[in-house]
Design a protein around this motif. Structure first.
Motif, short mmCIF file in Angstrom:
data_model
loop_
_atom_site.label_atom_id
_atom_site.label_comp_id
_atom_site.label_asym_id
_atom_site.label_seq_id
_atom_site.Cartn_x
_atom_site.Cartn_y
_atom_site.Cartn_z
N LEU A 136 -63.53 47.90 115.87
CA LEU A 136 -63.73 48.34 114.50
C LEU A 136 -63.37 49.81 114.37
N HIS A 138 -63.85 52.69 111.71
CA HIS A 138 -64.47 53.07 110.44
C HIS A 138 -63.69 54.20 109.78
N SER A 145 -68.85 55.47 105.89
CA SER A 145 -67.49 54.93 105.90
C SER A 145 -67.15 54.28 104.56
N THR A 148 -63.67 49.69 106.68
CA THR A 148 -63.54 49.48 108.12
C THR A 148 -62.32 48.61 108.40
#
Length: 473
Positions: A136, A138, A145, A148
């Motif tokens: 992931l 972000h 965030s 993502t």
């Protein structure tokens, strides 16, 4: 080991090691060479978890797991099998992770580290195989965030999770454990620690016998030390204010150096483990003898051999064996130069200069350090000049002899040194009187003046002897 631990600090680590030196992923034929590739280009129906796709175990990942276990003094299980660990997270396309539960491939080992009060044993609970989820990314911090992105290139990579007992009592011990573990893994040649995501740490921290807190996905040894230190202080301050430490999972924010609560800690039953129906149990105990035979010489054994074979100090042997590349470099140098001199120059001087510049041992050649040691042994240059040569080669380049000639570093002797001694005595009457009056350190000052006048090309011991002789007259 008797250890003063008034706060009852207990630290256990779960280290996820990516077997990125294998050619293919754990359950499919996708290449592991994804680190410089475009996102989502090293994927297939198996590692994306598409319906109907069936996994096939990578035999080499099993052998690597057994090799790691044997190197950590673990026992190999008679029969091992995979389970499904069920949870939903965006980086897990199948909705479950293929891992091992109650039949890990190895268990019951140990790692010996330098503790706060001498040698300290950290027990290994188990090491088991599992697949890596995706990555992931972000868009901002995890708290703020705006979105993502997901890269599944990493999904399905072979992982070994090494779980310790809560035997560490300080952040420093935790970092030493991680350093030692990485050292062993590099000797085994099963992973490349320089690659992103190759070694990730989850730390479990508790104090005063209270609830443990897990800090997830720490990406560096320094980060683990900082995260654990912060978590210890956070828990102490919380208890001091009358609060209660709860069982939870936290995230370490590297930029701010703080841990952030993510969720309450799951229990095992929350994951609804059950045997992986697409992978049969494996009997691997018969593989053990052959894999044991294939193990390379490990750091502790190599350290003891360096001491006995080359006559170097324990401190030098420890420094030289802390990196397999440095150990190999030293052995080449020791085969063509005096081993003790090689130990000193490689362990102390060269490693220090490389570390200062954040360079690897491959940035210098064995031929160059052998030549430099030879120039010192033959008394053609001083040790101070030799250090200057090393620094110049690292910063500018060139061969040792070319640097010596260009910088005029050949050792001066005879009349030049004698003249420098005489001038230093005449020009520093106060230091001379202090020395004659019994202040021994004034002699060191005078030696320094001689070295300054000769631009470091005089032999310091010879200069000292000439000064003592001259001041007696």
């Amino acid at each position: 080991m008797v250890y003063d631990n008034p706060d009852g600090v207990m630290i256990g680590l779960e280290v996820h090691v990516q077997l990125n030196k294998l050619n293919t992923k754990m359950f499919c034929g996708c290449s592991t060479k994804y680190h410089d590739a475009e996102p989502n280009t090293h994927v297939c129906p198996v590692c994306l978890g598409l319906p109907g796709a069936l996994p096939v175990i990578n035999r080499k990942s099993v052998e690597a797991a057994m090799k790691i276990g044997l190197a950590l003094n673990c026992e190999i299980v008679e029969q091992t099998q995979f389970h499904r660990k069920n949870y939903y997270y965006p980086d897990l396309p199948k909705g479950f992770q293929t891992t091992q539960y109650d039949f890990p491939i190895v268990s019951g080992g140990k790692v010996v580290i330098e503790g706060e009060d001498g040698e300290h044993v950290v027990r290994i609970t188990r090491a088991h195989m599992e697949e890596d989820p995706g990555r992931l990314m972000h868009m901002g911090t995890i708290e703020k965030s705006k979105g993502t992105l997901i890269d599944y290139n990493r999904s399905g990579m072979s992982l070994i999770e090494i779980v310790s007992e809560p035997d560490m009592r300080s952040p420093k011990e935790a970092r030493r454990y991680l350093d030692k573990l990485r050292n062993i893994l590099e000797y085994l040649d099963v992973f490349d620690g320089s690659l992103e995501g190759s070694m990730r740490v989850d730390s479990n921290v508790s104090i005063m016998g209270g609830q443990r807190v897990e800090v997830k996905n720490i990406s560096s040894h320094k980060g683990a030390e900082r995260a654990i230190l912060f978590e210890i202080m956070r828990q102490k301050n919380l208890l001091r204010r009358g609060g209660k430490v709860v069982l939870e999972t936290r995230h370490f924010d590297e930029a701010r150096g703080v841990t952030i609560s993510m969720r309450t800690k799951e229990e095992e039953h929350d994951y609804r483990y059950f045997p992986e129906p697409d992978l049969v149990p494996m009997r691997v105990s018969d593989w053990g003898p052959a894999i044991q035979e294939s193990l390379p010489e490990l750091p502790d054994t190599k350290r003891e051999r360096f001491i006995s074979q080359y006559g170097i100090t324990g401190m030098h042997a420890k420094a030289l064996t802390s990196d397999i590349r440095v150990a190999d470099f030293f052995e080449i140098v020791a085969s063509k130069a005096d081993p003790r001199a090689a130990g000193t120059w490689v362990a102390d001087v060269l490693r220090g200069e490389l570390n200062y510049r954040n360079l690897a041992i491959t940035s210098f050649t064995t031929e160059d350090i052998i030549e430099i040691i030879g120039l010192v042994v033959e008394e053609k240059i001083t040790e101070k000049s030799a250090v200057d040569v090393i620094r110049t080669i690292l910063d500018v380049g060139g061969s040792p002899m070319d640097v010596v000639k260009e910088k005029g570093l050949l050792k001066v002797e005879g009349d030049i040194v004698t003249q420098a001694v005489s001038e230093s005595i005449v020009e520093n009457e106060e230091a001379v009187q202090d020395y004659l009056g019994g202040t021994e350190k004034s002699l060191n000052f005078l030696v320094g003046q001689v070295m300054k006048k000769t631009k470091g090309r005089a032999d310091a011991r010879q200069a000292r002897e000439l000064l003592i002789a001259a001041l007696k007259d």
